[in-house]
Design a protein around this motif. Structure first.
Motif, PDB file in Angstrom:
ATOM      1  N   PHE A   8       0.856  -1.056   0.051  1.00 28.32           N
ATOM      2  CA  PHE A   8      -0.067  -0.082  -0.029  1.00 28.32           C
ATOM      3  C   PHE A   8       0.722   1.317  -0.030  1.00 28.32           C
ATOM      4  O   PHE A   8       0.417   2.256  -0.327  1.00 28.32           O
ATOM      5  CB  PHE A   8      -0.780   0.021   1.351  1.00 28.32           C
ATOM      6  CG  PHE A   8      -2.052  -0.945   1.216  1.00 28.32           C
ATOM      7  CD1 PHE A   8      -2.523  -1.374   0.100  1.00 28.32           C
ATOM      8  CD2 PHE A   8      -2.738  -1.211   2.365  1.00 28.32           C
ATOM      9  CE1 PHE A   8      -3.661  -2.494  -0.018  1.00 28.32           C
ATOM     10  CE2 PHE A   8      -4.054  -2.087   2.269  1.00 28.32           C
ATOM     11  CZ  PHE A   8      -4.010  -2.627   1.074  1.00 28.32           C
ATOM     12  N   SER A   9       2.145   1.010   0.640  1.00 27.91           N
ATOM     13  CA  SER A   9       2.931   2.231   0.669  1.00 27.91           C
ATOM     14  C   SER A   9       4.220   2.230   0.038  1.00 27.91           C
ATOM     15  O   SER A   9       5.374   2.535   0.503  1.00 27.91           O
ATOM     16  CB  SER A   9       3.014   2.628   2.044  1.00 27.91           C
ATOM     17  OG  SER A   9       1.786   3.116   2.697  1.00 27.91           O
ATOM     18  N   ARG A  10       4.361   1.237  -0.828  1.00 24.81           N
ATOM     19  CA  ARG A  10       5.611   0.757  -1.370  1.00 24.81           C
ATOM     20  C   ARG A  10       6.463   1.894  -2.080  1.00 24.81           C
ATOM     21  O   ARG A  10       7.553   1.686  -2.270  1.00 24.81           O
ATOM     22  CB  ARG A  10       5.538  -0.424  -2.195  1.00 24.81           C
ATOM     23  CG  ARG A  10       5.126  -0.291  -3.860  1.00 24.81           C
ATOM     24  CD  ARG A  10       4.786  -1.477  -4.518  1.00 24.81           C
ATOM     25  NE  ARG A  10       4.671  -1.082  -6.125  1.00 24.81           N
ATOM     26  CZ  ARG A  10       5.974  -1.292  -6.747  1.00 24.81           C
ATOM     27  NH1 ARG A  10       6.920  -1.698  -6.303  1.00 24.81           N
ATOM     28  NH2 ARG A  10       5.710  -1.251  -8.224  1.00 24.81           N
ATOM     29  N   HIS A  11       5.996   3.164  -2.556  1.00 29.37           N
ATOM     30  CA  HIS A  11       6.636   4.199  -3.151  1.00 29.37           C
ATOM     31  C   HIS A  11       6.863   5.152  -2.296  1.00 29.37           C
ATOM     32  O   HIS A  11       7.443   6.427  -3.081  1.00 29.37           O
ATOM     33  CB  HIS A  11       5.622   4.664  -4.302  1.00 29.37           C
ATOM     34  CG  HIS A  11       5.542   3.743  -5.546  1.00 29.37           C
ATOM     35  ND1 HIS A  11       6.399   3.246  -6.221  1.00 29.37           N
ATOM     36  CD2 HIS A  11       4.469   3.203  -5.967  1.00 29.37           C
ATOM     37  CE1 HIS A  11       6.060   2.356  -7.091  1.00 29.37           C
ATOM     38  NE2 HIS A  11       4.684   2.316  -7.050  1.00 29.37           N
ATOM     39  N   LYS A  12       6.690   5.073  -1.026  1.00 27.95           N
ATOM     40  CA  LYS A  12       6.875   6.100  -0.024  1.00 27.95           C
ATOM     41  C   LYS A  12       8.285   6.856   0.063  1.00 27.95           C
ATOM     42  O   LYS A  12       8.740   7.828   0.225  1.00 27.95           O
ATOM     43  CB  LYS A  12       6.298   5.750   1.258  1.00 27.95           C
ATOM     44  CG  LYS A  12       7.146   4.890   2.076  1.00 27.95           C
ATOM     45  CD  LYS A  12       6.561   4.587   3.337  1.00 27.95           C
ATOM     46  CE  LYS A  12       7.048   3.412   4.092  1.00 27.95           C
ATOM     47  NZ  LYS A  12       8.423   3.451   4.593  1.00 27.95           N
ATOM     48  N   ASP A  13       9.322   5.779  -0.473  1.00 28.43           N
ATOM     49  CA  ASP A  13      10.791   5.991  -0.203  1.00 28.43           C
ATOM     50  C   ASP A  13      11.271   6.372  -1.739  1.00 28.43           C
ATOM     51  O   ASP A  13      12.563   6.343  -1.767  1.00 28.43           O
ATOM     52  CB  ASP A  13      11.358   5.117   0.693  1.00 28.43           C
ATOM     53  CG  ASP A  13      11.033   5.101   2.001  1.00 28.43           C
ATOM     54  OD1 ASP A  13      10.868   6.248   2.738  1.00 28.43           O
ATOM     55  OD2 ASP A  13      10.804   4.029   2.883  1.00 28.43           O
ATOM     56  N   THR A  14      10.330   5.925  -2.755  1.00 23.18           N
ATOM     57  CA  THR A  14      10.965   6.370  -4.023  1.00 23.18           C
ATOM     58  C   THR A  14      11.188   7.471  -4.350  1.00 23.18           C
ATOM     59  O   THR A  14      10.527   8.507  -4.224  1.00 23.18           O
ATOM     60  CB  THR A  14      10.168   5.502  -5.031  1.00 23.18           C
ATOM     61  OG1 THR A  14       9.725   4.078  -4.649  1.00 23.18           O
ATOM     62  CG2 THR A  14      10.581   5.520  -6.488  1.00 23.18           C
TER      63      THR A  14
END
Length: 209
Positions: A24-30
């Motif tokens: 659900f939040s896999r792009h938060k550190d991209t």
């Protein structure tokens, strides 16, 4: 930058509850993505268990609900929200989550059709891009990272900010390699290592819907 396909599977196998919330939040550190628009998530989907489908249904009043589908009233960002699907594929009930951009009101139906098309295709129907996403999601954080975050001068400027994983390079030992540069053999080996942990479904029934 390579354009994403409109709908793309991001995990091989059935997500646990922990994996579901991570995705659900896999792009938060991209780095370098516009999270406020929700665009990095739009079109991504993966399979979940029935228990997670019903857990999410009970969590909040749905934005919309119809047979085999409901949308979350809490948007991810912009016009992108979670949509959950219950789909009968080859005679078996299965459950999925996808991020749909409701700017296009038909996007949930298009995603459902894309999931069915993918899951009723060849036995190995994942595209290269989907396999790379699955490998990235399955790789432990200690064995992946972003090029240039540490020792930026070790990477050419055009590669900084790209995803990197550690690979066994034979005589050279373990080395960092751009995810996008994995060879077909490296991809197949990693996908093969992931699949034994996945309960495979039979395909004796022919009903795709």
């Amino acid at each position: 930058m390579t354009a994403h396909p409109p709908f793309r599977k991001v995990l091989d196998g059935v997500a646990t509850r922990e994996q579901m919330f991570q995705l659900f939040s896999r792009h938060k550190d991209t780095p370098g993505v516009d999270l406020l628009s929700g665009t990095p998530y739009s079109g991504e989907w993966f399979e979940i268990a029935a228990s997670e489908y019903h857990f999410m249904l009970d969590l909040l009043p749905p934005l919309f609900m119809r047979t085999g589908m409901f949308g979350m009233s809490e948007f991810k960002a912009g016009n992108v929200t979670s949509v959950f699907f219950a789909i009968r594929i080859r005679g078996r009930e299965r459950w999925f989550h996808g991020f749909c951009d409701l700017t296009d009101r038909q996007s949930p139906d298009k995603m459902r059709a894309a999931i069915i098309a993918h899951e009723t295709g060849a036995s190995d129907s994942m595209t290269r891009a989907e396999k790379l996403e699955a490998i990235w999601n399955a790789t432990h954080p200690h064995f992946k990272g972003i090029a240039g975050e540490i020792n930026p001068h070790n990477w050419p400027a055009e590669h900084r900010g790209k995803r990197v994983i550690l690979v066994n390079d034979g005589g050279n030992g373990t080395i960092p390699k751009l995810l996008e540069d994995l060879s077909d053999n490296e991809i197949d080996n990693r996908m093969g290592a992931m699949r034994p942990h996945t309960k495979r479904r039979g395909s004796n029934d022919d009903d795709p819907s």
